[in-house]
Design a protein around this motif. Structure first.
Motif, short mmCIF file in Angstrom:
data_model
loop_
_atom_site.label_atom_id
_atom_site.label_comp_id
_atom_site.label_asym_id
_atom_site.label_seq_id
_atom_site.Cartn_x
_atom_site.Cartn_y
_atom_site.Cartn_z
N TRP A 152 14.18 -34.41 -31.15
CA TRP A 152 13.11 -33.13 -31.09
C TRP A 152 12.08 -33.80 -29.99
CZ3 TRP A 152 9.78 -30.62 -33.77
CH2 TRP A 152 8.01 -30.84 -33.74
N SER A 153 12.83 -34.63 -29.11
CA SER A 153 12.36 -35.19 -28.03
C SER A 153 12.29 -33.99 -27.24
CB SER A 153 12.10 -36.62 -27.52
OG SER A 153 11.51 -37.47 -28.06
N VAL A 154 13.64 -33.76 -26.95
CA VAL A 154 13.85 -33.01 -25.90
C VAL A 154 13.77 -30.50 -26.01
CG1 VAL A 154 15.98 -32.60 -26.87
CG2 VAL A 154 15.79 -31.93 -25.00
N TRP A 155 14.18 -31.01 -27.68
CA TRP A 155 13.68 -29.70 -28.32
C TRP A 155 12.17 -29.52 -28.09
CZ3 TRP A 155 13.54 -29.43 -34.57
CH2 TRP A 155 13.02 -28.16 -34.70
N HIS A 156 11.50 -30.40 -28.48
CA HIS A 156 9.88 -30.01 -28.61
C HIS A 156 8.93 -30.20 -27.53
CE1 HIS A 156 5.66 -29.43 -30.62
NE2 HIS A 156 5.77 -30.12 -29.67
N HIS A 200 9.69 -26.36 -25.12
CA HIS A 200 9.41 -26.11 -25.84
C HIS A 200 7.91 -25.79 -24.98
CE1 HIS A 200 6.29 -23.39 -28.44
NE2 HIS A 200 5.83 -25.20 -28.27
N HIS A 201 6.99 -26.96 -24.79
CA HIS A 201 6.48 -27.28 -24.44
C HIS A 201 6.22 -26.67 -22.55
CE1 HIS A 201 3.10 -29.52 -26.63
NE2 HIS A 201 3.91 -29.98 -27.40
N GLY A 202 7.47 -26.52 -22.28
CA GLY A 202 8.32 -26.83 -20.84
C GLY A 202 7.86 -24.62 -20.91
N ASN A 203 8.25 -24.48 -21.99
CA ASN A 203 9.05 -22.79 -21.88
C ASN A 203 8.14 -22.15 -22.80
OD1 ASN A 203 11.18 -22.76 -19.42
ND2 ASN A 203 11.35 -24.40 -21.22
N ASP A 213 10.83 -21.91 -30.06
CA ASP A 213 10.61 -21.80 -31.36
C ASP A 213 9.95 -19.86 -31.46
OD1 ASP A 213 10.60 -24.04 -31.65
OD2 ASP A 213 8.66 -24.86 -31.37
N GLY A 214 9.98 -18.89 -30.93
CA GLY A 214 9.64 -17.73 -30.70
C GLY A 214 11.65 -17.31 -31.45
N TYR A 215 10.84 -15.84 -31.68
CA TYR A 215 11.56 -14.58 -32.19
C TYR A 215 12.60 -14.07 -31.46
CZ TYR A 215 11.41 -16.26 -37.19
OH TYR A 215 11.67 -16.70 -38.28
N GLY A 216 11.98 -14.17 -30.01
CA GLY A 216 12.59 -12.86 -28.98
C GLY A 216 12.39 -11.16 -29.34
N ASN A 253 1.10 -14.24 -31.10
CA ASN A 253 0.69 -14.09 -29.80
C ASN A 253 1.92 -13.45 -28.59
OD1 ASN A 253 -0.75 -17.42 -30.66
ND2 ASN A 253 -1.92 -16.47 -28.84
N PRO A 254 1.89 -13.23 -27.36
CA PRO A 254 2.24 -12.24 -26.33
C PRO A 254 3.87 -13.58 -25.45
CG PRO A 254 0.93 -12.92 -25.40
CD PRO A 254 0.26 -13.41 -26.91
N LEU A 255 4.60 -12.67 -25.87
CA LEU A 255 5.31 -13.76 -24.64
C LEU A 255 4.81 -13.77 -23.40
CD1 LEU A 255 9.08 -11.60 -25.95
CD2 LEU A 255 7.31 -14.46 -26.72
N THR A 256 5.04 -14.61 -22.72
CA THR A 256 4.68 -15.44 -20.92
C THR A 256 5.26 -15.51 -19.86
OG1 THR A 256 3.32 -17.51 -21.68
CG2 THR A 256 2.47 -15.35 -21.62
N GLU A 257 5.34 -15.17 -18.73
CA GLU A 257 6.84 -15.74 -17.97
C GLU A 257 5.75 -17.11 -17.29
OE1 GLU A 257 9.44 -14.91 -17.55
OE2 GLU A 257 9.95 -13.25 -19.00
N VAL A 258 5.04 -16.38 -17.39
CA VAL A 258 3.47 -17.61 -16.42
C VAL A 258 3.68 -18.73 -18.03
CG1 VAL A 258 2.00 -18.51 -15.82
CG2 VAL A 258 2.94 -16.60 -15.22
N ASN A 259 3.21 -20.00 -18.07
CA ASN A 259 3.08 -20.94 -19.56
C ASN A 259 1.63 -20.95 -19.34
OD1 ASN A 259 2.92 -22.84 -21.34
ND2 ASN A 259 4.55 -23.86 -20.68
N ASP A 260 1.17 -19.86 -20.11
CA ASP A 260 0.26 -20.04 -19.95
C ASP A 260 -0.75 -20.06 -21.55
OD1 ASP A 260 -3.01 -19.24 -20.41
OD2 ASP A 260 -2.97 -17.38 -18.58
N PRO A 261 -1.69 -21.47 -22.13
CA PRO A 261 -1.95 -21.52 -23.55
C PRO A 261 -2.86 -20.49 -23.89
CG PRO A 261 -2.30 -23.05 -22.17
CD PRO A 261 -1.46 -22.69 -21.35
N LEU A 262 -3.31 -20.30 -22.95
CA LEU A 262 -4.83 -19.46 -23.54
C LEU A 262 -4.30 -17.99 -23.96
CD1 LEU A 262 -6.61 -21.90 -22.42
CD2 LEU A 262 -8.50 -19.83 -21.62
N ALA A 263 -3.31 -17.62 -23.63
CA ALA A 263 -2.38 -16.64 -24.05
C ALA A 263 -1.32 -16.70 -24.96
CB ALA A 263 -1.90 -15.56 -22.19
N ASN A 264 -1.05 -17.71 -24.70
CA ASN A 264 0.61 -17.94 -25.44
C ASN A 264 0.52 -19.16 -26.77
OD1 ASN A 264 1.64 -20.61 -24.76
ND2 ASN A 264 2.13 -19.91 -22.93
N THR A 265 -1.01 -18.65 -27.25
CA THR A 265 -1.03 -20.11 -28.26
C THR A 265 -2.10 -20.18 -28.97
OG1 THR A 265 0.35 -21.47 -26.44
CG2 THR A 265 -0.87 -22.81 -28.68
N LEU A 266 -2.04 -19.76 -30.17
CA LEU A 266 -3.47 -19.84 -31.03
C LEU A 266 -3.56 -21.01 -31.96
CD1 LEU A 266 -5.55 -17.78 -32.72
CD2 LEU A 266 -3.44 -17.81 -34.45
#
Length: 356
Positions: free
Chosen positions: A114-118, A122-125, A134-137, A246-259
């Motif tokens: 979990w530590s490496v997965w999440h 996940h948090h890094g990308n 954690d997405g369907y692509g 939420n959208p996919l993002t190349e930049v890890n922007d939590p205001l875009a990719n997270t609800l």
């Protein structure tokens, strides 16, 4: 910075974190060891329910009530393990690991995995196609992979009858997929010990096999099987709503990719403020106890760019919109090719949802 894939500004998570941190007191970023007191509370509920089922052999309706109580407590322990393994509760890594075993033992999920997965992948990308586990692509990925096509039919919004089971089974299924597939494809074992992950997973499995042998199939149904379904539903009601719209993002922007999602205040506290998910992605090592303070600052600084809605409304949207992306900001039904807008910062569709 503008990206070529989106019609709105994107900034990396560090950009927001620096700005928001200036408006918060230092106590917000201190560990919160009092959260660990939830561990004996929920374990007590789980053990008490199990003993009642085994010793009293209650009628089926009482057994289901016990399973509901135990399953909810298992879900809450999952939230506790999540926070502990982000180093937000206690300083001791041993204590963190013990909380991780308690929180994820029901699913056979290794805290090391979990530590490496999440925490890392996940948090890094977050929101990055394919790399975020954690997405369907994308539609192209769906067309190339028979496995993705089969799994997508379970997703809310697929229109398949299988999607009705999604909340009750997906966290367990996803944990297994990460153990068997994602970990190898994304080279997780370059960062953690494969032997340790397998040993932890096998130990949890053997524990539940021993419990099943000791109590028999009838009791095991109410002690493990039904609580597992309930716990999956509790956890996935947040995880799915936090990212799948939420959208996919190349930049890890939590205001875009997270609800972020909201609910009754008492339930938010019981679930350790897990729904404050934009806040969590800004400061992963912060205890959820302080997430409401971060929300206040986000609303003041960023207004409607900060995405949040009631959890029940988000769940309804999950079943109204597909989970495969055509473009970064567009969700598409891969069978009918009907497209839907993702929820993006400042989008008029989001404002309309807020006004309902």
């Amino acid at each position: 910075m503008e990206t070529t894939s989106s019609r709105y500004e994107q900034q990396p998570v560090q950009h927001y974190a620096r700005k928001v941190r200036r408006h918060l007191p230092p106590v917000v970023f201190q560990r919160n060891p009092a959260r660990a007191l939830w561990l004996p509370v929920h374990l007590g509920i789980i053990v008490a329910a199990a003993l009642y089922v085994v010793r009293a052999v209650p009628p089926w309706y009482a057994g289901i009530l016990c399973a509901l109580l135990a399953g909810h407590s298992w879900g809450c322990l999952g939230f506790l393990a999540h926070e502990a393994l982000h180093h937000a509760i206690v300083k001791s890594r041993t204590a963190e690991r013990l909380i991780g075993y308690a929180g994820f033992g029901l699913y056979g999920l290794s805290p090391t995995l979990w530590s490496v997965w999440h925490n890392q992948a996940h948090h890094g990308n977050t929101g990055k196609p394919v790399v975020d586990p954690d997405g369907y692509g994308t539609l192209g990925f769906w067309r190339k992979s028979a496995v993705v096509r089969a799994l997508e039919k379970m997703a809310p919004g697929s229109g398949s009858a299988r999607s009705g089971a999604f909340f009750f089974v997906w966290f367990s299924i996803h944990s297994f997929l990460v153990l068997v597939f994602h970990s190898r494809r994304n080279d997780y074992y370059a960062r953690v010990s494969r032997c340790l992950v397998y040993a932890e997973s096998a130990g949890m499995l053997l524990f539940w096999v021993a419990v099943g042998c000791a109590v028999g199939a009838h009791a095991f149904l109410f002690i493990y099987v039904l609580p597992l379904l309930v716990a999956n539903a509790v956890i996935m009601s947040y995880i799915a709503t936090n990212h799948f719209l939420n959208p996919l993002t190349e930049v890890n922007d939590p205001l875009a990719n997270t609800l972020s999602v909201t609910g009754p205040r008492w339930l938010e506290r019981l679930h350790l403020q897990f729904g404050y998910h934009v806040e969590h992605h800004l400061f992963p090592m912060m205890s959820g106890r302080h997430a409401p303070a971060v929300r206040t600052v986000l609303v003041r600084l960023y207004g409607e760019r900060y995405l949040n809605m009631p959890q029940a409304r988000a769940v309804r949207l999950l079943y109204q919109r597909p989970k495969v992306h055509d473009t970064h900001d567009t969700l598409i039904d891969p069978r009918t090719l009907k497209a839907f807008n993702a929820l993006v910062p400042g989008d008029l569709s989001m404002a309309a949802l807020q006004a309902e």
